[in-house]
Motif scaffolding. Structure first.
Motif, short mmCIF file in Angstrom:
data_model
loop_
_atom_site.label_atom_id
_atom_site.label_comp_id
_atom_site.label_asym_id
_atom_site.label_seq_id
_atom_site.Cartn_x
_atom_site.Cartn_y
_atom_site.Cartn_z
N VAL A 183 -11.04 15.62 0.79
CA VAL A 183 -10.49 14.67 1.76
C VAL A 183 -10.87 15.13 3.17
O VAL A 183 -10.40 16.17 3.64
CB VAL A 183 -8.96 14.58 1.63
CG1 VAL A 183 -8.37 13.75 2.76
CG2 VAL A 183 -8.57 14.01 0.27
N TRP A 235 -3.77 6.28 4.92
CA TRP A 235 -5.07 6.70 4.37
C TRP A 235 -6.05 5.54 4.51
O TRP A 235 -5.71 4.40 4.19
CB TRP A 235 -4.94 7.05 2.88
CG TRP A 235 -4.13 8.27 2.58
CD1 TRP A 235 -2.80 8.43 2.78
CD2 TRP A 235 -4.61 9.50 2.04
NE1 TRP A 235 -2.40 9.69 2.40
CE2 TRP A 235 -3.51 10.37 1.92
CE3 TRP A 235 -5.88 9.96 1.61
CZ2 TRP A 235 -3.62 11.66 1.42
CZ3 TRP A 235 -5.98 11.24 1.11
CH2 TRP A 235 -4.86 12.10 1.02
N ASN A 236 -7.27 5.83 5.01
CA ASN A 236 -8.29 4.79 5.03
C ASN A 236 -8.74 4.48 3.61
O ASN A 236 -8.68 5.34 2.72
CB ASN A 236 -9.49 5.25 5.86
CG ASN A 236 -9.19 5.23 7.35
OD1 ASN A 236 -8.58 4.28 7.85
ND2 ASN A 236 -9.58 6.29 8.06
N SER A 237 -9.19 3.26 3.39
CA SER A 237 -9.76 2.92 2.09
C SER A 237 -11.00 3.77 1.87
O SER A 237 -11.76 4.02 2.80
CB SER A 237 -10.16 1.44 2.06
OG SER A 237 -9.02 0.65 2.31
N LEU A 260 -0.07 4.23 0.40
CA LEU A 260 -0.64 5.26 1.28
C LEU A 260 -1.21 4.61 2.55
O LEU A 260 -2.42 4.65 2.80
CB LEU A 260 -1.75 6.02 0.52
CG LEU A 260 -1.36 6.73 -0.78
CD1 LEU A 260 -2.60 7.28 -1.50
CD2 LEU A 260 -0.37 7.86 -0.50
N PRO A 294 -0.20 11.30 6.39
CA PRO A 294 -0.76 10.91 5.07
C PRO A 294 -0.22 11.78 3.93
O PRO A 294 -0.07 11.29 2.81
CB PRO A 294 -2.27 11.12 5.26
CG PRO A 294 -2.49 11.02 6.74
CD PRO A 294 -1.26 11.64 7.35
N GLU A 354 -10.77 10.11 6.26
CA GLU A 354 -9.77 9.50 5.36
C GLU A 354 -8.40 9.28 5.99
O GLU A 354 -7.62 8.48 5.49
CB GLU A 354 -9.59 10.36 4.09
CG GLU A 354 -10.84 11.04 3.60
CD GLU A 354 -11.60 10.22 2.56
OE1 GLU A 354 -11.19 9.10 2.26
OE2 GLU A 354 -12.63 10.73 2.06
N TYR A 361 4.77 9.04 -2.67
CA TYR A 361 4.09 8.23 -3.70
C TYR A 361 4.13 8.93 -5.05
O TYR A 361 4.46 8.32 -6.08
CB TYR A 361 2.65 7.98 -3.25
CG TYR A 361 1.76 7.30 -4.25
CD1 TYR A 361 2.13 6.10 -4.84
CD2 TYR A 361 0.52 7.85 -4.58
CE1 TYR A 361 1.29 5.47 -5.75
CE2 TYR A 361 -0.32 7.23 -5.48
CZ TYR A 361 0.07 6.04 -6.07
OH TYR A 361 -0.76 5.42 -6.97
N LYS A 415 -8.74 7.96 -1.49
CA LYS A 415 -7.56 7.13 -1.74
C LYS A 415 -7.65 6.46 -3.10
O LYS A 415 -6.66 6.43 -3.86
CB LYS A 415 -7.46 6.07 -0.63
CG LYS A 415 -6.24 5.18 -0.72
CD LYS A 415 -6.12 4.36 0.57
CE LYS A 415 -4.94 3.41 0.50
NZ LYS A 415 -4.70 2.77 1.82
N GLN A 416 -8.83 5.97 -3.44
CA GLN A 416 -9.04 5.31 -4.71
C GLN A 416 -8.85 6.28 -5.87
O GLN A 416 -8.24 5.95 -6.88
CB GLN A 416 -10.48 4.75 -4.72
CG GLN A 416 -10.65 3.49 -5.51
CD GLN A 416 -12.09 2.97 -5.37
OE1 GLN A 416 -12.81 3.29 -4.41
NE2 GLN A 416 -12.50 2.16 -6.33
N ASP A 446 0.84 -1.19 0.00
CA ASP A 446 0.00 0.00 0.00
C ASP A 446 0.88 1.25 0.00
O ASP A 446 1.66 1.46 0.93
CB ASP A 446 -0.86 -0.05 1.27
CG ASP A 446 -1.85 1.09 1.32
OD1 ASP A 446 -1.75 2.02 0.50
OD2 ASP A 446 -2.73 1.04 2.20
N LEU A 478 1.78 10.78 0.57
CA LEU A 478 1.32 11.20 -0.76
C LEU A 478 2.48 11.83 -1.55
O LEU A 478 2.67 11.53 -2.73
CB LEU A 478 0.16 12.18 -0.62
CG LEU A 478 -0.45 12.72 -1.92
CD1 LEU A 478 -0.92 11.60 -2.83
CD2 LEU A 478 -1.61 13.68 -1.62
#
Lengths: 328, 328
Positions: free
Chosen positions: A314, A34-36, A31, A169, A319, A176, A40-41, A29, A173
């Protein structure tokens, strides 16, 4: 070059083993804090699309520019923005040598720690404090002062150093996006030199990718060589429409990703969302009084634009699995 | 991970073979179009020193900033700077729709190709031409115009496209510095958008590493989305002391290497040579009338400073094995 078949095979085996060793990291993962959920998606889906050459949304590496506001986006801005906390500490230190400041506003409020007065300080007063505290230094001297302050100054509520208050988070990001070939920038109303003092250490963002409100500089020649000196005037205040204008000046192109949290970020987010090219616009909503602060109602313009344009909102509350790295 | 001894040995062998294959490239002359001599030796010696961790001159990668002037440093600036040639061509094109320009200077001189008048054009007149020819466009539209012009416009003397006139030794120097971990910047008095249109293609320098004289920008919102529009006013003219000041604004630190050729570069070169830290300051001398132009006598201030401070003076005549890539 003569290589025996067996050697080649062995080399392939080694490359495969390397590949296996790498795979778990890539599949992990990106991130984890970050909650699903939709946000996030949306982020992961957008990054996958713009880095896939076969996707119509594909964005060439040199165009992968991501801009982040700082205060309230990468770290908190309450009870006061951290740069103001830095300036106030400095004014208090210097006030011993400046008895003439004592009866005079805004210095009086600073010396007496009158938070009610300071909460509604005007821009002109802020500039007065900035000029009194930090003009006439070289940028390097100023960087040192900021870092000396950051080494010990702590936040009144969280009882942690200010520098420990970067949002976990958002750090994920940034990393990422960089791993996907994005150049990450800070574009904030805070002083450029203030942010450049720590952007590399705290965010992995080099100084040249920090766009802020710079002081005017003077180039002076002395018998010891030339120096750049910070002047007391702010060159341009980097907020509202000045943000996209300065991004054009510094970067020379539209950002593909823009992340902000306040009405002063609206135009920067609009610049990314030009309605013609792929864009990911992220709006951080401060709605978590328990873990951070709840002042989402102060950003009416931004929330309206986000709703109309379908930007990625967000909620920190929903999140963010954790807000700060030191949380359990 | 289980790997048989033989496999490991084979892998070592492959790495060795790779190493052998690479060695000739590394040992190859990084500056083949430079004649052997003091300048070439100084450059290679400096780069070796600042990239060697055990050397007291060592410079950390994030500090490896190299700045290059453009006109007269990366390509010629005679008989007129190339941006002016671009503007003149555009004015002539537009003049059909602007009969009111005909009797009016500086337009009259442009339309009649009065090179005597244009050779001593004032800054104010240049701004007038720039405003008349290129304001009100978006940066992207402007980039396209520059590239359309570059695709066909050719130099009156060399009978080659302007874009073919980059100095071959300087292209090699840029690549060599980048391979040593330097971030290469252009810092020039020419328009930022003009240079950003081709900096990547011609020099391998991304737009965000181009510092020039930018126009003022406006951020405008339209029903088709937001746009940045170029205004008719130049924001700041990037020359003399403005060069170090803008380097501080854009990069946030002193350049370790600075390369220039005119008195307008003096302060940029002084900024690099701060007398406290490692610096390589290179001054390109135009003294080759046969292959390029000889106007070295116009840069009295720069040559005086170079002599006093021991800067690396590069004679095009002596040090450049070839000037342009198309030479035999």
């Amino acid at each position: 070059m003569i290589i025996k078949q067996k050697t080649t095979l062995s080399a392939c085996l080694i490359l495969m083993l390397y590949g296996l060793a790498l795979r778990p990291a890539q599949a992990a993962d990106p991130l984890p804090s970050w909650n699903s959920g939709n946000a996030k998606q949306a982020i992961i889906g957008f990054v996958a699309a713009v880095t896939d050459k076969s996707n119509p949304q594909y964005v060439r590496p040199e165009e992968r520019i991501a801009v982040f506001d700082s205060d309230g986006t990468l770290w908190p801005e309450k009870p006061i923005i951290f740069q103001l906390a830095f300036i106030l500490d400095r004014i208090r230190l210097l006030s011993k040598e400046h008895p003439e400041w004592k009866p005079e506003q805004p210095f009086k409020a600073v010396i007496e720690n009158d938070m009610q007065y300071l909460a509604t300080i005007t821009e002109r007063e802020l500039m007065l404090l900035l000029a009194a505290s930090h003009s006439g230094t070289t940028p390097n001297q100023f960087f040192q002062r900021v870092n000396d302050w950051l080494a010990t100054a702590s936040h009144p509520r969280f009882r942690a150093l200010y520098k420990q208050l970067t949002y976990q988070p958002m750090l994920e990001l940034l990393g990422y996006l960089r791993s996907a070939g994005f150049k990450t920038y800070i574009c904030s109303g805070s002083g450029s030199d203030f942010m450049r003092a720590f952007s590399e250490e705290l965010y992995g963002i080099p100084r040249e990718q920090v766009i802020g409100s710079p002081p005017e500089y003077d180039f002076v020649e002395t018998p010891e060589g030339p120096f750049i000196l910070r002047q007391s005037k702010i060159s341009t205040l980097n907020q509202k429409e000045q943000k996209p204008i300065n991004i054009q000046h510094y970067v020379g192109r539209r950002p593909v990703i823009a992340v902000g949290n306040s009405d002063a970020d609206l135009q920067m987010l609009q610049f990314a969302d030009n309605r013609r090219d792929p864009a990911l616009v992220v709006l951080l909503r401060h709605d978590d009084a328990a873990r951070e602060y709840a002042y989402d109602q102060d950003t009416a313009m931004l929330r309206k634009a986000a709703q109309e344009r379908g930007w990625c909102a967000v909620s920190m509350k929903k999140e963010f699995k954790k807000v700060f790295s030191f949380e359990k």
